[in-house]
Design a protein around this motif. Structure first.
Motif, PDB file in Angstrom:
ATOM      1  N   UNK A   1     -11.860  16.148   1.062  1.00  0.00           N
ATOM      2  CA  UNK A   1     -11.668  17.571   0.793  1.00  0.00           C
ATOM      3  C   UNK A   1     -12.993  18.258   0.463  1.00  0.00           C
ATOM      4  N   UNK A   2     -13.910  17.537  -0.142  1.00  0.00           N
ATOM      5  CA  UNK A   2     -15.203  18.095  -0.545  1.00  0.00           C
ATOM      6  C   UNK A   2     -16.102  18.436   0.640  1.00  0.00           C
TER       7      UNK A   2
ATOM      8  N   UNK B   1       0.853  -1.191   0.000  1.00  0.00           N
ATOM      9  CA  UNK B   1       0.000   0.000   0.000  1.00  0.00           C
ATOM     10  C   UNK B   1       0.894   1.247   0.000  1.00  0.00           C
ATOM     11  N   UNK B   2       1.454   1.588  -1.167  1.00  0.00           N
ATOM     12  CA  UNK B   2       2.441   2.674  -1.200  1.00  0.00           C
ATOM     13  C   UNK B   2       1.874   4.087  -1.265  1.00  0.00           C
ATOM     14  N   UNK B   3       0.560   4.242  -1.452  1.00  0.00           N
ATOM     15  CA  UNK B   3      -0.023   5.578  -1.613  1.00  0.00           C
ATOM     16  C   UNK B   3      -0.692   6.019  -0.317  1.00  0.00           C
ATOM     17  N   UNK B   4      -0.335   7.210   0.138  1.00  0.00           N
ATOM     18  CA  UNK B   4      -0.833   7.757   1.392  1.00  0.00           C
ATOM     19  C   UNK B   4      -1.776   8.923   1.142  1.00  0.00           C
TER      20      UNK B   4
ATOM     21  N   UNK C   1     -10.293   9.090  -2.273  1.00  0.00           N
ATOM     22  CA  UNK C   1     -10.517   9.293  -0.843  1.00  0.00           C
ATOM     23  C   UNK C   1     -10.190  10.734  -0.462  1.00  0.00           C
ATOM     24  N   UNK C   2      -9.048  11.235  -0.909  1.00  0.00           N
ATOM     25  CA  UNK C   2      -8.639  12.608  -0.590  1.00  0.00           C
ATOM     26  C   UNK C   2      -9.656  13.612  -1.126  1.00  0.00           C
TER      27      UNK C   2
ATOM     28  N   UNK D   1      -6.202  18.011   2.220  1.00  0.00           N
ATOM     29  CA  UNK D   1      -5.888  16.601   2.003  1.00  0.00           C
ATOM     30  C   UNK D   1      -5.076  16.476   0.720  1.00  0.00           C
ATOM     31  N   UNK D   2      -4.075  15.624   0.739  1.00  0.00           N
ATOM     32  CA  UNK D   2      -3.310  15.365  -0.476  1.00  0.00           C
ATOM     33  C   UNK D   2      -2.815  13.931  -0.489  1.00  0.00           C
ATOM     34  N   UNK D   3      -2.333  13.530  -1.653  1.00  0.00           N
ATOM     35  CA  UNK D   3      -1.852  12.175  -1.885  1.00  0.00           C
ATOM     36  C   UNK D   3      -0.349  12.241  -2.107  1.00  0.00           C
TER      37      UNK D   3
END
Length: 59
Positions: free
Chosen positions: A41-42, A8-11, A36-37, A49-51
């Protein structure tokens, strides 16, 4: 997937209005993390929020 579990490399990272940063979750794909971000954020709160890729810079 590895012997220890899925990769799961994406945060998704959250920064609140005081500048504190928190890891929200880890995801297998950039697309999944970005969805998800974007949904968080919405909500319109004073949070950002960022990835980013684990060990890397924001995407």
């Amino acid at each position: 997937m590895t012997e220890s579990g899925p990769v799961l490399p994406w945060l998704v990272i959250r920064q609140d209005d005081n500048g504190h940063r928190y890891r929200v979750g880890q995801y297998a794909t950039e697309d999944e993390a970005r969805k998800i971000a974007d949904s968080l954020d919405a909500r319109g709160h004073e949070r950002l929020y960022w990835v980013e890729r684990m060990g890397g810079a924001p995407a």
